[in-house]
Design a protein around this motif. Structure first.
Motif, PDB file in Angstrom:
ATOM      1  N   PRO A  17       0.802  -1.052  -0.101  1.00 21.00           N
ATOM      2  CA  PRO A  17       0.184   0.036  -0.118  1.00 21.00           C
ATOM      3  C   PRO A  17       0.915   1.202   0.028  1.00 21.00           C
ATOM      4  N   GLY A  18       0.338   2.321  -0.603  1.00 15.11           N
ATOM      5  CA  GLY A  18       1.086   3.691  -0.942  1.00 15.11           C
ATOM      6  C   GLY A  18       0.687   4.230   0.526  1.00 15.11           C
ATOM      7  N   ALA A  19       1.341   5.804   0.758  1.00 18.76           N
ATOM      8  CA  ALA A  19       1.443   6.461   1.791  1.00 18.76           C
ATOM      9  C   ALA A  19      -0.065   6.641   2.236  1.00 18.76           C
ATOM     10  N   ASP A  20      -0.958   6.729   1.623  1.00 15.16           N
ATOM     11  CA  ASP A  20      -2.327   7.196   1.862  1.00 15.16           C
ATOM     12  C   ASP A  20      -3.372   6.007   1.908  1.00 15.16           C
ATOM     13  N   GLY A  21      -2.480   4.651   1.783  1.00 12.82           N
ATOM     14  CA  GLY A  21      -3.363   3.398   1.959  1.00 12.82           C
ATOM     15  C   GLY A  21      -3.858   2.970   0.513  1.00 12.82           C
ATOM     16  N   GLU A  22      -3.506   3.536  -0.602  1.00  8.34           N
ATOM     17  CA  GLU A  22      -3.820   3.199  -1.859  1.00  8.34           C
ATOM     18  C   GLU A  22      -3.289   1.935  -2.278  1.00  8.34           C
ATOM     19  N   THR A  23      -3.954   1.134  -2.920  1.00  6.62           N
ATOM     20  CA  THR A  23      -3.534  -0.249  -3.567  1.00  6.62           C
ATOM     21  C   THR A  23      -3.538  -0.266  -4.925  1.00  6.62           C
ATOM     22  N   ALA A  24      -3.793   0.550  -5.592  1.00  2.47           N
ATOM     23  CA  ALA A  24      -3.120   0.697  -7.154  1.00  2.47           C
ATOM     24  C   ALA A  24      -3.518   1.954  -7.320  1.00  2.47           C
ATOM     25  N   ILE A  25      -2.949   2.316  -8.721  1.00  2.61           N
ATOM     26  CA  ILE A  25      -2.678   3.410  -9.359  1.00  2.61           C
ATOM     27  C   ILE A  25      -3.095   3.222 -10.972  1.00  2.61           C
ATOM     28  N   PHE A  26      -4.063   4.210 -11.257  1.00  2.45           N
ATOM     29  CA  PHE A  26      -4.255   4.241 -12.989  1.00  2.45           C
ATOM     30  C   PHE A  26      -3.449   5.240 -13.256  1.00  2.45           C
ATOM     31  N   LYS A  27      -2.411   5.406 -14.205  1.00  4.23           N
ATOM     32  CA  LYS A  27      -1.407   6.190 -14.687  1.00  4.23           C
ATOM     33  C   LYS A  27      -1.824   7.028 -15.907  1.00  4.23           C
ATOM     34  N   GLY A  28      -2.236   8.393 -15.602  1.00  5.53           N
ATOM     35  CA  GLY A  28      -2.355   9.222 -16.821  1.00  5.53           C
ATOM     36  C   GLY A  28      -3.787   9.334 -17.535  1.00  5.53           C
ATOM     37  N   GLU A  29      -4.109  10.760 -17.209  1.00  4.84           N
ATOM     38  CA  GLU A  29      -5.548  11.094 -17.740  1.00  4.84           C
ATOM     39  C   GLU A  29      -5.708  10.997 -19.174  1.00  4.84           C
ATOM     40  N   THR A  30      -4.391  11.154 -20.054  1.00  2.00           N
ATOM     41  CA  THR A  30      -4.521  11.003 -21.422  1.00  2.00           C
ATOM     42  C   THR A  30      -5.049   9.410 -21.631  1.00  2.00           C
ATOM     43  N   MET A  90     -15.972  11.427 -11.225  1.00  8.75           N
ATOM     44  CA  MET A  90     -14.846  11.395 -10.377  1.00  8.75           C
ATOM     45  C   MET A  90     -15.124  11.949  -8.881  1.00  8.75           C
ATOM     46  N   ALA A  91     -15.939  12.861  -8.759  1.00  9.46           N
ATOM     47  CA  ALA A  91     -16.244  13.579  -7.572  1.00  9.46           C
ATOM     48  C   ALA A  91     -17.084  12.371  -7.003  1.00  9.46           C
ATOM     49  N   MET A  92     -17.979  11.800  -7.511  1.00  7.40           N
ATOM     50  CA  MET A  92     -19.079  10.692  -6.928  1.00  7.40           C
ATOM     51  C   MET A  92     -18.032   9.531  -6.579  1.00  7.40           C
ATOM     52  N   LEU A  93     -16.932   9.047  -7.171  1.00  9.12           N
ATOM     53  CA  LEU A  93     -16.145   8.042  -6.834  1.00  9.12           C
ATOM     54  C   LEU A  93     -15.502   8.494  -5.418  1.00  9.12           C
ATOM     55  N   THR A  94     -14.924   9.952  -5.494  1.00 12.76           N
ATOM     56  CA  THR A  94     -14.115  10.101  -4.690  1.00 12.76           C
ATOM     57  C   THR A  94     -14.779  10.251  -3.345  1.00 12.76           C
ATOM     58  N   THR A 109      -7.845  11.745  -7.189  1.00 11.72           N
ATOM     59  CA  THR A 109      -7.070  12.242  -8.335  1.00 11.72           C
ATOM     60  C   THR A 109      -5.636  12.853  -7.742  1.00 11.72           C
ATOM     61  N   VAL A 110      -4.440  12.460  -8.258  1.00 14.54           N
ATOM     62  CA  VAL A 110      -3.471  13.165  -7.743  1.00 14.54           C
ATOM     63  C   VAL A 110      -2.408  13.747  -9.229  1.00 14.54           C
ATOM     64  N   HIS A 111      -1.830  14.668  -9.120  1.00 18.93           N
ATOM     65  CA  HIS A 111      -1.007  15.437  -9.859  1.00 18.93           C
ATOM     66  C   HIS A 111       0.245  14.986  -9.925  1.00 18.93           C
ATOM     67  N   ARG A 112       0.764  14.118 -11.331  1.00 21.53           N
ATOM     68  CA  ARG A 112       2.042  13.636 -11.032  1.00 21.53           C
ATOM     69  C   ARG A 112       2.865  14.079 -12.181  1.00 21.53           C
ATOM     70  N   PRO A 113       4.068  14.115 -12.197  1.00 26.41           N
ATOM     71  CA  PRO A 113       4.948  14.191 -13.464  1.00 26.41           C
ATOM     72  C   PRO A 113       4.574  13.310 -14.455  1.00 26.41           C
ATOM     73  N   ALA A 114       4.791  13.688 -15.803  1.00 31.95           N
ATOM     74  CA  ALA A 114       4.504  12.750 -16.942  1.00 31.95           C
ATOM     75  C   ALA A 114       5.642  12.655 -17.818  1.00 31.95           C
ATOM     76  N   GLY A 115       6.535  13.660 -17.465  1.00 33.43           N
ATOM     77  CA  GLY A 115       7.767  13.878 -18.113  1.00 33.43           C
ATOM     78  C   GLY A 115       8.643  14.939 -17.949  1.00 33.43           C
ATOM     79  N   PHE A 149      -4.547   8.322 -10.978  1.00 36.69           N
ATOM     80  CA  PHE A 149      -5.706   8.077 -10.218  1.00 36.69           C
ATOM     81  C   PHE A 149      -5.299   7.022  -9.040  1.00 36.69           C
ATOM     82  N   LEU A 150      -5.415   7.309  -7.841  1.00 40.20           N
ATOM     83  CA  LEU A 150      -5.056   6.277  -6.678  1.00 40.20           C
ATOM     84  C   LEU A 150      -6.507   5.512  -6.505  1.00 40.20           C
ATOM     85  N   LEU A 151      -6.477   4.189  -6.502  1.00 39.14           N
ATOM     86  CA  LEU A 151      -7.663   3.405  -6.029  1.00 39.14           C
ATOM     87  C   LEU A 151      -7.400   2.866  -4.658  1.00 39.14           C
ATOM     88  N   PHE A 152      -8.216   2.824  -3.690  1.00 39.85           N
ATOM     89  CA  PHE A 152      -8.201   2.324  -2.500  1.00 39.85           C
ATOM     90  C   PHE A 152      -8.697   0.812  -2.393  1.00 39.85           C
TER      91      PHE A 152
END
Length: 210
Positions: free
Chosen positions: A28-41, A107-111, A118-124, A132-135
């Motif tokens: 698990p990540g720092a916030d308890g997330e157990t999966a991540i979806f990388k990139g809104e694109t 996304m607000a409904m799921l959150t 949702t998290v803002h992460r470097p893409a390059g 997007f972190l999934l719990f």
């Protein structure tokens, strides 16, 4: 055209994309997330194939051309026979560099249910985009809705979408979609048109040549 979807239905569809396309974490990540979806694109690219069965069917025929897997042709034949490009199509508008539809409400409904964040992460080196972190609650919820017919269709179809997408980045998926002239020439904010006729012609050519 499919009937107008409610925000709850759109949230369910978005959830199916996130679950299918996420990466499980070893711990698990720092916030308890157990999966991540990388990139809104990448999210919007996968959503485009989910919402446009004719473009997905074309990619299945591309995969058939590369692998010779006859099951892919059978899948496309079934999609066309069921008139999915008409009945399941939910056209996406073109915005800047590809298909895009706002997901803020869903996304607000799921959150709010503590399924995703949702998290803002470097893409390059010089860019960043949303991931997007999934719990754990997300995967409990997935199990709870497994018997829901509408959700199951999305979950099953996302397995096909991921078969086409593989591990490619969102930018690579967008490039693939841009190879269609109909997609590339759609003006900003215009709805990306179907390619059903070309898919039908290509399928017919494959079947006549077999």
């Amino acid at each position: 055209m499919p009937p107008q979807m409610s925000s709850a239905q759109k949230a369910m569809r978005l959830f199916a994309v996130l679950v299918a396309g996420c990466e499980r974490l070893a711990t698990p990540g720092a916030d308890g997330e157990t999966a991540i979806f990388k990139g809104e694109t990448r999210l919007h690219a996968l959503m485009f194939w989910l919402r446009n069965p004719d473009y997905l069917a074309w990619e299945l025929l591309e995969l058939h051309a590369a692998t010779g897997d006859a099951a892919l042709v059978a899948r496309v034949r079934a999609m066309l026979a069921a008139e999915e490009p008409i009945l399941r199509r939910d056209a996406m508008p073109k915005w800047r560099f590809g298909a895009y539809d706002p997901i803020d409400t869903e996304m607000a409904m799921l959150t709010s249910r503590r399924l995703v964040r949702t998290v803002h992460r470097p893409a390059g080196p010089k860019s960043a985009e949303n991931s997007f972190l999934l719990f754990p609650a997300a995967f409990r919820f997935e199990g709870a809705v497994a018997g829901n017919i509408a959700y199951q269709w999305y979950a099953d179809r996302m397995r096909v979408v991921m078969q086409v997408a593989g591990e490619r980045f969102g930018s690579d998926l967008k490039k693939t979609q841009y190879e269609h002239i109909e997609y590339a020439k759609t003006p900003g904010h215009g709805l990306i048109p179907p390619i059903t006729r070309r898919v039908e012609e290509r399928l017919r050519g494959i079947e006549e040549g077999s």
